[in-house]
Each structure stands twice: as structure tokens, then as C-alpha cells.
Write a protein that holds these residues in place. Structure first.
Motif, PDB file in Angstrom:
ATOM      1  N   GLY A   1       4.419  -4.101  -3.438  1.00 53.25           N
ATOM      2  CA  GLY A   1       3.306  -4.085  -3.296  1.00 53.25           C
ATOM      3  C   GLY A   1       3.481  -2.003  -2.666  1.00 53.25           C
ATOM      4  O   GLY A   1       4.453  -2.346  -0.928  1.00 53.25           O
TER       5      GLY A   1
ATOM      6  N   THR B   1       9.977  -1.721  -1.074  1.00 54.16           N
ATOM      7  CA  THR B   1       7.949  -2.060  -0.889  1.00 54.16           C
ATOM      8  C   THR B   1       7.844  -2.489   0.456  1.00 54.16           C
ATOM      9  O   THR B   1       8.049  -3.908   1.882  1.00 54.16           O
ATOM     10  CB  THR B   1       7.926  -3.790  -1.553  1.00 54.16           C
TER      11      THR B   1
ATOM     12  N   VAL C   1       4.787  -8.530  -1.437  1.00 54.02           N
ATOM     13  CA  VAL C   1       3.454  -9.244  -2.310  1.00 54.02           C
ATOM     14  C   VAL C   1       4.241 -10.581  -2.827  1.00 54.02           C
ATOM     15  O   VAL C   1       5.267 -10.926  -2.627  1.00 54.02           O
ATOM     16  CB  VAL C   1       2.808  -7.910  -3.065  1.00 54.02           C
TER      17      VAL C   1
END
Lengths: 661, 194
Positions: free
Chosen positions: A153, A172, A176
Motif C-alpha cells: 500500500g 510499502t 496494509v
């Protein structure tokens, strides 16, 4: 993030004000600056400067030192100018597991490297929003591959590269729930379900083709930026991280609680061994892998169904954490590969870690504890030293190869030069305004050119002629040849430039493609010469095999098309001469134009909704008779008996000329 | 003394060598430059082919109604290699017969080939530059586009330079050797008669 930065900026304004000396906004440019950036007409720049296009989703290419814009390369966003993402060939490039996504936010770029130096083969770019990475071929300056990243994410710490282009990474920014799970937005749920992944994307050394080799699954925290080790630290990757507090709301406050967050050090060689030994877990997932074949000029999408994950809780001794004050942003490795510079954006100092000390600390087990089972090295055990009072809001650091570091300061809006060994501040210059990344040509390699530093700034009010509320962003070029940095030039940029890369022009110029050889054009709908042009109907699909050459399209008269037909114009540019593209546009076409390079075939889809006559024409001024490069398509009502026919120049041209006289 | 000197006999090898070089090297070269073509475009004429930026030149020609150039349209690319092969064969015959008169005849044949070739080239250039399509988009009154046979000429936005290429120079060297040796042999005959 923006809110948080704004807060910092106002804070900066207050601090700046109190330190008094009301500076004027005019840069102190000394007399000979112009001659240092002047590239005379007909002369070439010394460097290609590839600048990420931020929320434009494109890469822009500037010449240095002139700051002239040379090209915009569409990567993650549709580009009506040349039909990227609009024409049938490139639409697959923007396909994802969530459908066609024609925009993204691009932050960082990485040039491919060999032996720790830029080699001029490929340029990699990250997409932040729908996590993706792209590869651009530096022979054609075209985006040739886009790989989606699952379990991610906000692909922010990407696409940083190893010294022999073994891997680029995708870390990331937003942790997430992995495997596309749904989860409650509470802190308990966050701690239990949210993870941060780092994707190690292997690069095929001959083709450049990307493949997710494995993913390392980390506890939920925000991975920010990254650098690969080099030289002695080759085999390691370093990531800065914030929000180790694991807040899921109002991070501006809640993620600024701890005095120190971490730099995550991953021994990727060891991770690779685990992966090869089958110690990872295969996870079912779905992500798109799009490639443009430059022989048939056509992109295709494949769906990958699996990813190999490595868990540092189960597989030991390949992930370590190093405490770093405070909410670190930048994480940069110097040309020798020995020093890792963290930049706590809320810290009033710059910590410098030494690779030798890190390895020694690991060997001595000099840990202060663990974080979700991952050992945390003692701060002092890893530390080379701290740069004291460097400025406010340190973000990123680049290097000149002579033992000096250049750090950007967002809040105090300046570049500070300091010595890596003795950690003394040597020089500082203001930037206009709010610098983010900065870049020394080759500054991320083993051999920086050390000639210029370029600042990429967020704010430009009063720097240029006003253009309403929306202003440009900018880059500023400073000479770093001498002891003192000197501002030479500022130039506006597209999008919001985040990071950039620069490479000596000589490494790219000579290999640049001039045309596509039409003899090897393997496009499914190519027309190899005007004699092979035709119009073929199959049901309500009509394929127009068309050619473009100065100064006509073949066929230029088409009849027998009906309302509701799906008309595909496959236009082949027959030219084999450099800098002779042809454009193609049809009245009321609902997508964009085509811009077809010599020897290339591109396809425009058009579905007429009303009967009538639709002119089409060449949009790129190609020749003295460009304005005559036009034609007509007749569209009849559905079910009409008008037969399908087409031609170019079949009327008696001699008679036509006589009639005009 | 009707026999060739040693020098004369050696020269036959040199001349044949120079002519054979035409199979490996271009004969003639026409360079073109215009503001839009700063890098220049060129055309090379070989004994059996036309090379270089022929397609680019063809693309430009249609504005002014010139014919496009295609290898297949040149009968010369068939005749010239045969003629030169026969010429080399005759040279070897002259060597075997070892007679001065043979050498003189051989030289005459060479000069004839050279003369006819240049005339043919000029004729092609004349036709190429004058025989324009009446429906050409651009017509400049009184303008013809005949490239120079040899040397420099400005035509509209193009500058043209026509000159022998490396193979052509070998051919010229062959001619110089032939004429020079003829003169030498003739002088030698006169001296011996005296």
C-alpha cells in the motif's frame, strides 16, 4: 503528510524569522553563473537529468546544466500527446488487478547499474498509489514494462537498486492487511493484521525483465525510503521507517511519539538463500505484469498468481533494526558503501551509521531488545557519529565522491554540505523553497561526478511569473566544484519532482534509436507498404490497415462504415527517416490521437455514434504538404447498403489538375 | 620489339586488381545536405547496386516530381559487371599474348568503358533531374534537379556534392596506369628503333 509538512513549514517560518536577518527572495547569483549553464544552440548538454513527474505519473528528461526540457516519457499516466494508454497497443501497460488505472503518483527513479555505476540501459520508476514499478528502455525512451506489486500500500521506498542491478525494491509506505484482507480500523486490529512488505524484484541481466523474487513480510510500520548497500555493504538493503508506534489515525501526532524509529537492514543475499532453499511460503495472490514488445509495438498483460514470502520471525538473522531519531525519512549510503546516513525529519541532528559497526554489533549481539521478534541493534553500537545542528528537517543526502555529503533540509529550506568522516558542517546555501530530494549526478553510485547538486523544490511562489493559484515546481542547479556551493540556475519542472537521476550524456546518446526498422515490424496489423493497405469487416468490427508517409494516408477515402461499428485504425508509419513521425486523429474520436514513429504501427479505436462524414488527418507537422495529409471516412446508418470500399488517389489526377486550372 | 616490358606485364595485374576492387568498394558518391538534414544524406553507386539513404531520397523526391530510384531499374547493374569482367579477361589475354598492340587496344577498351559509363551516368542524371512528374506538388519555374556529374551544386534547399568514391578512385588509378604504361611502351619502342 501534506498537513504535517504545512505544520512544519509554519514552524520553520517562525524559527527562520527569529533567527532574524530578513533575507530577500532574490537568489544571490554571482556574475558568471549564466556562462556556466549556457549551452549554445547546436551544442549538447553534459548530462541527461531524469526527473520523476510526481502526480503527473510521467518522467521528464532535462539537459544539464541548461535545464532544458528534452522529453516527457509517459509511464503511469495516459498521455494524449502520443496516445500512450489510449491506443490499443499501450492500454495493457496500465492494466492492474483492479482494472485499468490510468494515473499514478511517481516518486523515485533508479538508473540501472553495473559495478556500482550507471550503465545507461534502463530506468526504473515507482508508482506510489497503485503499487507498481516500471522499466523504461533508454534506447527508445519508452516504458516497456510495468509490474504490479501485491501486498503493498503506497509503494514509496522504491525502486532503489543494487550495484549490479540484481534487485530493485518496492517497500510499502502504508502497512496494509496482506492477501487483500479486510480489517477493522482500530489500533488493536492494526497491530494484529497490518503488515509491511518489501518486494525484491529481480532484474534479468540481459533483458531487464522484472520478476518478484520474494517478499519480506515485516511488522506493520511505514517504510519510507531505501538504499542498497554497495562495496563492503553490497548484499544489504537499508530502509527508513516511521510510525513504529503503529498508529492508524492522526499520524501527525500519533506517529511522532517515539524518540527513535528504525532503519531496517535486510541482508538480501541471505534472504535470497532462504528463498532458493525453499524456506519461504508461497502465497496465492493476483497481480499484473505488463510488457511492451518493441518488435510488434504491442503490450500484453500476464496475471501472476503467486508470490513467495519470507517471515523474519521464522527465518532468523537476515533482518535487523537500527534505532534512528526521529521519524527518519531519507536513508542514504555513501559511495564507499561504509556509511549509512539516516535523516530524522523531526530530529535536530543527522545520525551516521557505519556498516562495519553494524556487522560487529550483529556479531556481538549488541541488541537493546527486539521489535516483533526482530533484533534491534543498540544505537551507539551502530553509530559512526552525529552531525550536530545541521539545520531543520533533514530529508535526503547525496554525495560528491570526495568524502562530502549534501543534505536537503525541508524546514530550513537549504542544502548543507558536511564531511562524512569528521561530521563537520562545511557550507550551506538556501533553496527556493522547501526542498525535498536533491541529486548529484551519479550521487547514488560508487563514482559520483560531483560537479553539480540539483535541488527539487516544492514551492516556487515569487520565483517565476505568476500563473494563478497553481504554480510550477522547480529544480535548482548548484555548482559544487569549489569549496562553496553556488546557485547557477533554476528551472520549472512538470508535476511535483521527487527524486531524480542524472547520467553522463555520452552513456546514452550514441545508443539512442533513430527509427524502428520496418522490415522487422511484427505488428499483427502492420501494412508493409501502401499496396497491402485494406479495410476488413468481420461482424461489426472493421479493421483499417492504413499507412502514413509524407504526405498522404492510404487509404484516404473510406466508405461503408456504419454507426456502432468498432473501427480500428491500424496506422503504419512507412518512413525510415529520423524525426519523421506522423500523427493520426479522427473527428470525434473519444480517446486521443496516435503519434507513430517511423517504422511503427499504432492502433486507434473509434466507434461512430452518428452517421456523417468524418475527416481524419496527420497531427504532427511532417512536411511541406502536411496540411494536405488528410482523408475522409463516410459513416452510414446501421444496416445501410453502402458497400465497404476504400482508395487513395484512384481518381484521375490529371483530369483533376486540369479542372483546377 | 613488339613484346611488353616487365613493367607493362606487371601493370596488367595492377590494373586488373584496381578494377576487381570495384566489386568490394563503391564507385561513386553523391552527398546531400539541407537545413533539415544537418547530418547529411548520401547515395553510393556500386557496380551492381545503389546504397545509402536511397529510401530517404526517394521520400523527398516526390515533392518535386522526380522518379524514385530503384536498383531494379538500372540495366547498368547487369551490364557493367559483365563488361568489367570481360575487360579483365582481355587483360589476361594481353598478358599471355605479350604484345604491345594488345595493351594499346586494351587501354582503348578501358577508355571507351569509362567514357560510355560517364556519358550514361550523365544521361541518367539529366533524365532524373529533368523528366519530372507534371502533377508534382512543388514546381519552380525553370528549375531542373540534375545532380552535378562531378563537383558541387546547390538545388533549392539542398546542396549536392558528387564525386568518385574509393572504388572510383581505384578505377581512375587503373586508367592512369594504363595510359602511363602505353606512353612508356611507345617511348621505349621509339628509343629502341633509334
Amino acid at each position: 503528510m501534506t498537513k504535517y509538512l504545512l505544520t512544519l513549514m509554519s514552524l520553520g517560518a517562525i524559527v527562520g524569522f527569529q533567527s532574524c536577518k530578513m533575507k530577500t527572495t532574490e537568489a544571490a547569483v554571482s556574475g558568471d553563473a549564466a556562462s556556466k549553464v549556457y549551452v549554445a544552440p547546436g551544442k549538447y548538454d553534459e548530462f541527461y537529468n531524469f526527473v520523476s513527474g510526481g502526480f503527473s505519473g510521467q518522467v521528464s528528461v532535462y539537459g544539464l546544466p541548461s535545464g532544458r526540457l528534452l522529453k516527457v516519457i509517459p509511464v503511469f499516466s495516459q498521455n494524449p500527446e502520443n496516445g500512450y494508454g489510449f491506443n490499443e497497443e499501450t492500454k495493457p501497460m496500465l492494466q492492474t488487478s483492479h482494472g485499468f488505472i490510468p494515473w499514478d503518483d511517481e516518486h523515485h527513479l533508479a538508473l540501472s547499474q553495473t559495478n556500482g555505476e550507471h550503465d545507461g540501459r534502463w530506468l526504473f520508476a515507482n508508482a506510489n498509489n497503485t503499487p507498481r514499478v516500471a522499466r523504461i528502455d533508454l534506447k527508445t525512451f519508452k516504458t516497456v514494462e510495468v509490474l504490479e506489486l501485491p501486498n503493498s500500500g503506497g509503494n514509496h521506498s522504491s525502486p532503489f537498486i543494487t550495484e549490479n542491478s540484481e534487485y530493485i525494491v518496492g517497500g510499502t509506505r502504508f502497512s496494509v492487511p496482506i492477501a487483500d484482507q479486510e480489517a477493522a480500523l482500530t489500533q488493536a486490529s492494526f497491530k494484529a493484521n497490518f503488515k509491511s512488505t518489501v518486494s525484491f524484484i529481480a532484474i534479468d541481466p540481459t533483458t531487464g525483465r522484472m520478476k518478484i523474487d520474494f517478499q519480506v513480510v515485516l511488522p506493520g510500520m511505514d517504510l519510507d525510503l531505501s538504499r542498497a548497500g554497495k562495496g563492503p555493504s553490497h548484499g544489504w538493503f537499508f530502509f527508513s521507517t516511521y510510525n513504529t508506534e503503529q498508529a492508524n489515525t492522526l499520524l501527525e501526532v500519533n506517529a511522532s511519539q517515539k524518540d527513535k524509529d528504525y532503519i531496517v537492514a535486510i541482508n538480501w543475499k541471505k534472504a535470497q538463500e532462504y528463498a532458493r532453499a525453499g524456506k519461504g511460503k508461497k502465497m496465492a495472490t493476483e497481480y499484473y505484469h505488463n510488457t511492451l514488445n518493441e518488435e510488434n509495438h504491442t503490450a500484453t498483460s500476464e496475471v501472476e498468481k503467486e508470490v513467495l514470502t519470507l517471515d523474519p520471525n521464522e527465518l532468523k538473522d537476515f533482518v535487523y533494526l537500527i534505532p534512528c531519531p526521529k521519524s527518519p525519512h531519507g536513508c542514504d549510503v555513501d559511495p564507499t558503501g561504509e556509511y549509512i546516513i539516516g535523516s530524522g525529519k523531526l530530529a535536530a541532528l543527522i545520525p551516521v551509521f557505519a556498516y562495519q559497526k553494524i556487522t560487529k554489533a550483529i556479531a556481538d549481539k549488541a541488541f537493546e531488545g527486539d521489535y516483533y521478534g526482530i533484533p534491534v541493534i543498540k544505537y551507539e553500537a551502530a553509530l559512526h557519529g552525529e552531525v550536530q545542528k545541521p539545520g531543520l528537517g533533514p530529508l535526503h543526502t547525496e554525495f560528491d565522491g570526495k568524502g562530502n555529503a549534501y543534505t536537503s533540509f525541508f524546514v530550513s529550506s537549504e542544502i548543507v554540505k558536511w564531511n562524512i568522516k569528521d561530521l563537520k558542517v562545511l557550507d550551506r546555501v538556501p533553496t527556493y523553497y522547501s526542498i525535498g530530494h536533491l541529486m548529484v549526478p551519479g550521487g547514488d553510485t560508487k563514482k559520483p561526478y560531483g560537479k553539480y547538486v540539483v535541488a527539487y523544490n516544492k514551492i516556487t511562489k515569487d520565483r517565476y511569473l505568476p500563473t494563478g493559484p497553481e504554480l510550477t515546481q522547480s529544480a535548482q542547479l548548484y555548482s559544487i566544484d569549489g569549496d562553496k556551493m553556488q546557485l547557477l540556475l533554476d528551472y520549472p519542472t512538470i508535476g511535483e519532482p521527487h527524486y531524480a537521476q542524472a547520467i553522463a550524456a555520452d552513456k546514452i546518446k550514441a545508443q539512442s534509436a533513430k527509427i524502428y526498422d520496418i522490415n522487422v515490424n511484427k505488428h499483427q496489423y502492420v501494412s508493409m507498404g501502401e499496396k497491402t493497405t485494406k479495410v476488413v469487416r468481420a461482424g461489426n468490427r472493421v479493421d483499417v490497415y492504413m499507412t502514413a508517409i509524407r504526405s498522404h494516408l492510404t487509404p484516404d477515402n473510406i466508405e461503408g462504415i456504419q454507426v456502432g461499428d468498432e473501427v480500428y485504425f491500424h496506422v503504419t508509419n512507412l518512413e525510415q527517416d529520423w524525426d519523421i513521425p506522423h500523427g493520426f486523429a479522427v473527428k470525434h474520436a473519444a480517446n486521443a490521437e496516435l503519434l507513430i514513429m517511423p517504422g511503427e504501427t499504432n492502433t486507434l479505436k473509434f466507434v461512430p455514434t452518428k452517421a456523417g462524414v468524418y475527416p481524419f488527418y496527420c497531427t504532427d507537422f511532417c512536411s511541406a504538404l502536411h496540411q494536405e495529409m488528410q482523408g475522409y471516412m463516410r459513416v452510414s446508418p446501421k444496416g445501410s447498403s453502402v458497400p465497404l470500399k476504400w482508395h487513395t488517389g484512384k481518381t484521375d489526377s490529371a483530369a483533376a489538375v486540369a479542372a483546377v486550372r | 620489339m613488339k613484346k611488353l616490358s616487365v613493367l607493362g606485364r606487371i601493370s596488367i595485374f595492377l590494373v586488373v586488381g584496381c578494377v576487381v576492387a570495384l566489386w568490394f568498394l563503391p564507385m561513386w558518391r553523391i552527398d546531400l545536405a539541407a537545413p533539415q538534414y544537418p547530418e547529411g544524406i548520401y547515395m553510393e553507386i556500386w557496380i551492381n547496386d545503389v546504397k545509402g539513404d536511397v529510401e530517404v531520397i526517394n521520400g523527398l523526391n516526390h515533392y518535386i516530381g522526380m522518379k524514385t530510384i530503384h536498383k531494379e531499374d538500372f540495366k547498368e547493374f547487369v551490364y557493367l559487371p559483365i563488361t568489367l569482367m570481360v575487360f579483365c579477361g582481355i587483360g589476361l589475354l594481353v598478358l599471355v599474348l605479350n604484345r604491345k598492340v594488345g595493351y594499346y587496344v586494351w587501354t582503348m577498351i578501358f577508355l571507351t568503358i569509362a567514357g560510355v559509363s560517364m556519358y550514361d551516368f550523365w544521361k541518367w542524371e539529366y533524365d532524373y533531374g529533368h523528366n519530372l512528374n507534371p502533377t508534382a506538388p512543388i514546381k519552380v519555374p525553370g528549375m531542373a534537379y540534375q545532380p552535378p556529374l562531378i563537383g558541387y551544386k546547390k538545388m533549392l534547399n539542398f546542396e549536392a556534392l558528387s564525386q568518385p568514391a574509393l572504388g572510383g578512385w581505384f578505377f581512375i588509378v587503373a586508367g592512369v596506369i594504363l595510359v602511363g604504361v602505353c606512353f612508356y611502351e611507345w617511348k621505349r619502342t621509339k628509343n629502341q628503333l633509334r
